[in-house]
Design an enzyme around this catalytic site. Structure first.
Site, short mmCIF file in Angstrom:
data_model
loop_
_atom_site.label_atom_id
_atom_site.label_comp_id
_atom_site.label_asym_id
_atom_site.label_seq_id
_atom_site.Cartn_x
_atom_site.Cartn_y
_atom_site.Cartn_z
N LYS A 23 0.84 -1.21 0.00
CA LYS A 23 0.00 0.00 0.00
C LYS A 23 0.87 1.26 0.00
O LYS A 23 0.66 2.18 -0.80
CB LYS A 23 -0.88 0.00 1.26
CG LYS A 23 -1.51 1.35 1.58
CD LYS A 23 -2.38 1.30 2.82
CE LYS A 23 -1.67 1.50 4.12
NZ LYS A 23 -1.43 2.90 4.51
N ASN A 24 1.83 1.28 0.92
CA ASN A 24 2.58 2.53 1.12
C ASN A 24 3.55 2.83 -0.01
O ASN A 24 4.09 3.92 -0.08
CB ASN A 24 3.27 2.52 2.48
CG ASN A 24 2.24 2.63 3.60
OD1 ASN A 24 1.08 2.97 3.34
ND2 ASN A 24 2.65 2.32 4.82
N ARG B 40 -8.75 -0.47 4.13
CA ARG B 40 -7.86 0.54 3.58
C ARG B 40 -6.55 -0.08 3.09
O ARG B 40 -5.94 0.43 2.16
CB ARG B 40 -7.53 1.59 4.64
CG ARG B 40 -8.68 2.54 4.94
CD ARG B 40 -8.20 3.63 5.87
NE ARG B 40 -6.84 3.99 5.51
CZ ARG B 40 -5.89 4.32 6.37
NH1 ARG B 40 -6.13 4.36 7.64
NH2 ARG B 40 -4.67 4.62 5.94
N ARG C 219 -0.02 14.09 13.48
CA ARG C 219 0.62 13.82 12.18
C ARG C 219 0.80 15.07 11.33
O ARG C 219 0.15 15.26 10.30
CB ARG C 219 -0.14 12.74 11.41
CG ARG C 219 -0.03 11.41 12.04
CD ARG C 219 -0.69 10.34 11.22
NE ARG C 219 0.16 9.86 10.13
CZ ARG C 219 -0.21 8.88 9.31
NH1 ARG C 219 -1.37 8.31 9.46
NH2 ARG C 219 0.59 8.47 8.37
N ASP D 151 4.22 -0.12 12.02
CA ASP D 151 3.08 -0.80 11.39
C ASP D 151 2.99 -2.28 11.79
O ASP D 151 2.03 -2.96 11.41
CB ASP D 151 3.18 -0.69 9.86
CG ASP D 151 2.96 0.73 9.38
OD1 ASP D 151 2.48 1.56 10.17
OD2 ASP D 151 3.29 1.02 8.21
N CYS E 193 -5.48 12.59 12.73
CA CYS E 193 -6.08 11.32 12.36
C CYS E 193 -5.99 10.43 13.59
O CYS E 193 -5.50 10.88 14.62
CB CYS E 193 -5.38 10.68 11.17
SG CYS E 193 -3.80 9.95 11.58
N1 EPU Z 1 5.95 13.99 11.34
C1 EPU Z 1 6.01 15.31 11.71
N2 EPU Z 1 6.12 16.25 10.72
C2 EPU Z 1 6.19 15.92 9.41
C3 EPU Z 1 6.13 14.55 9.04
C4 EPU Z 1 6.01 13.61 10.04
O1 EPU Z 1 5.95 15.66 12.87
O2 EPU Z 1 6.29 16.81 8.56
C5 EPU Z 1 5.82 12.98 12.39
C6 EPU Z 1 4.48 12.24 12.28
O3 EPU Z 1 3.46 12.95 12.96
C7 EPU Z 1 4.79 10.92 12.90
C8 EPU Z 1 6.26 10.69 12.53
O4 EPU Z 1 6.79 11.96 12.19
O5 EPU Z 1 4.68 11.01 14.29
C9 EPU Z 1 6.47 9.71 11.39
O6 EPU Z 1 5.83 10.16 10.24
P1 EPU Z 1 6.25 9.73 8.76
O7 EPU Z 1 6.23 10.97 7.94
O8 EPU Z 1 7.50 8.93 8.78
O9 EPU Z 1 5.04 8.79 8.37
P2 EPU Z 1 3.99 8.97 7.21
O10 EPU Z 1 4.70 9.25 5.94
O11 EPU Z 1 2.91 9.89 7.65
C10 EPU Z 1 4.10 6.44 6.52
C11 EPU Z 1 3.10 5.35 6.32
C12 EPU Z 1 2.58 4.85 7.66
C13 EPU Z 1 3.78 4.38 8.47
C14 EPU Z 1 4.80 5.52 8.62
C15 EPU Z 1 6.06 5.12 9.36
C16 EPU Z 1 2.10 5.89 4.21
C17 EPU Z 1 0.90 6.28 3.47
N3 EPU Z 1 1.99 5.82 5.53
O12 EPU Z 1 3.38 7.51 7.15
O13 EPU Z 1 1.73 3.77 7.39
O14 EPU Z 1 3.34 3.98 9.74
O15 EPU Z 1 5.19 5.98 7.30
O16 EPU Z 1 6.66 4.06 8.73
O17 EPU Z 1 3.14 5.61 3.62
C18 EPU Z 1 -0.04 2.29 7.79
O18 EPU Z 1 0.23 1.77 6.70
O19 EPU Z 1 -0.84 1.78 8.61
C19 EPU Z 1 0.60 3.55 8.14
C20 EPU Z 1 0.16 4.34 9.11
#
Ligand code: EPU
Length: 427
Positions: A22-23, A400, A122, A308, A117
């Site tokens: 998915k990701n 999802r 986030r 995850d 969320c």
């Molecule tokens: N964060 C910030 N500021 C930012 C970006 C992130 O504070 O600008 C914080 C977030 O709030 C969070 C942490 O940093 O606490 C990690 O966030 P990250 O950006 O690494 O995660 P993401 O890109 O929002 C993706 C996956 C998640 C997975 C995480 C970590 C997708 C669509 N989602 O999220 O997947 O848990 O990386 O590996 O790629 C899932 O599949 O169930 C899922 C939540």
């Protein structure tokens, strides 16, 4: 409303093939915006998040031809809008992944602010800071973020405060069209980022270092469409590993369609917990764990233990012979699952970002609710070993990210079904 009903106690046999990640798929779909023409993505999971990303692209003017259940031909040549609207961003935060590609192609983007969320606040501040360093200016108005690259983005060095997956991806997708060299320092190293960089490089981008903490991108004038196969879903694989460890029959369960390298830390920790995981071509064969040892786990960016897989690991720890501590370092609100597992008889106490888990001999089937995607899947897995019937509600979370989850479990011999129930007993 649909629920998933699980009758516990039936052993699992045979093999299961995991779907595309998915990701990865979501970001690859967004990246097609960078290459006007028709990009074909293969091994795309048929899940609701992919459907939402499809809608985002269509609203912008893309056309999507469903070649077969797992192949999409995405034509972005007619895209003439650079807006990700609120109704879709509210459904799926990952819609914000179009920001980098839109800036790369059009020099501008209008993205609904994602808001919180059920994993916490986030924020996307790191995406914005990084893009600002490339020369993008931001404005917010009426719940939207307006990004404008003016005369064009110019490469520079961006140091991320935290190795954010989403920020790394958005920056890569913008920087491929910036002038000169962009260096992302403290970049996220997840396999899905490597998949994205591989596809972009095939499209004509010049990205090196993906999968390491320093990613270097030489901007190019244009990108061209390609055919690309989405990497296998390591988290879906990990979820089935836990199910097999709990309930496999004598022959074990074969789980294929992914790379064990992408699940290195999970397999290592699970082996230390006493799981019997045999590497086979294209995946693993997992035997039932005779005895689960307690284990302390902390979630970390790749190659650490993935957040995850935290809920699924908690299911194992909750049945271990002793006490474990799981520390969640990535998301502020990812323990909602624990209180549902407690309803099934687990002994878990949450203190801040630590879960203290005392193993119990078994779970008892109960009515529980999916708090989020991974937590929902983990509850279904817990139901496989529970005494009696477990009913998991709010399964739209599971839809999802897990393709045909019920069917795949049934294929292994589980007694699991999807059932429609009235929304409320008051009706
Ligand atoms: N964060 C910030 N500021 C930012 C970006 C992130 O504070 O600008 C914080 C977030 O709030 C969070 C942490 O940093 O606490 C990690 O966030 P990250 O950006 O690494 O995660 P993401 O890109 O929002 C993706 C996956 C998640 C997975 C995480 C970590 C997708 C669509 N989602 O999220 O997947 O848990 O990386 O590996 O790629 C899932 O599949 O169930 C899922 C939540």
């Amino acid at each position: 409303m649909d629920i998933i009903r699980v009758e516990g106690g039936y052993s699992l046999n045979g093999s299961v093939q995991v779907s595309g990640a998915k990701n990865s798929a979501l970001k690859l779909m967004a990246a097609t915006l960078l290459a006007p023409g028709t990009t074909v993505l293969q091994n795309v999971p048929n899940i609701s998040d992919v459907h939402v990303m499809g809608k985002v692209l269509k609203r912008m003017g893309a056309t999507i031809d469903v070649v077969d259940e797992h192949s999409l031909a995405i034509d972005t040549s007619q895209v003439d809008s650079w807006e990700a609207p609120y109704d879709l961003v509210a459904k799926m935060r990952a819609s914000t992944a179009v920001m980098g590609p839109l800036l790369g192609r059009f020099g501008r983007a209008k993205i609904a602010m994602p808001g919180g969320c059920n994993l916490g606040a986030r924020k996307i501040d790191m995406h914005i800071l990084g893009l600002e360093a490339l020369g993008v200016s931001f404005d917010t108005d009426h719940g939207y973020i307006y990004a404008d690259a003016g005369e064009g983005m110019v490469g520079t060095t961006v140091t991320l405060e935290f190795a954010s997956v989403g920020a790394t991806e958005n920056l890569i997708m913008a920087a491929v069209r910036a002038k000169g060299t962009t260096v992302i320092d403290n970049a996220a190293r997840e396999p899905e980022i490597v998949d994205l960089a591989n596809m972009l490089n095939d499209m004509g981008a010049q990205i090196s270092g993906a999968g390491t903490p320093v990613v270097t991108i030489e901007g190019v004038e244009e990108l061209h469409p390609v055919t690309h196969r989405v990497v296998g879903d390591r988290i879906e694989a990990g979820t089935f590993i836990v199910a097999a460890a709990l309930m496999a029959g004598d022959e074990g369960v074969e789980i294929t369609g992914f790379s064990t390298v992408h699940l290195g830390m999970v397999i290592k920790k699970f082996e230390l917990m006493g799981l019997n995981i045999e590497r086979i071509p294209g995946g693993v064969r997992v035997y039932r764990a005779q005895h689960i040892r307690p284990m302390d786990i902390q979630t970390l960016p790749f190659p650490g233990f993935p957040t995850d897989m935290q809920a699924q690991a908690m299911v194992l720890s909750a049945l271990a012979d002793g006490s474990s501590i799981i520390t969640e370092n990535i998301f502020e609100n990812r323990f909602m699952f624990a209180s549902e597992l407690v309803r099934m008889g687990a002994d878990i106490r949450i203190e801040g970002h630590h879960a203290i888990i005392h193993g119990v001999p078994g779970f008892s089937g109960a009515q529980v609710s999916s708090p989020d995607l991974r937590g929902g899947a983990a509850l279904v897995v817990a139901g496989l070993i529970a005494d009696g019937r477990t009913e998991v509600s709010a399964i739209h979370h599971i839809d999802r990210g897990y393709e045909h989850f019920v069917e795949k479990l049934v294929g292994l011999g589980a007694h699991v079904e999807r059932v429609s129930v009235p929304d409320s007993l008051d009706d």
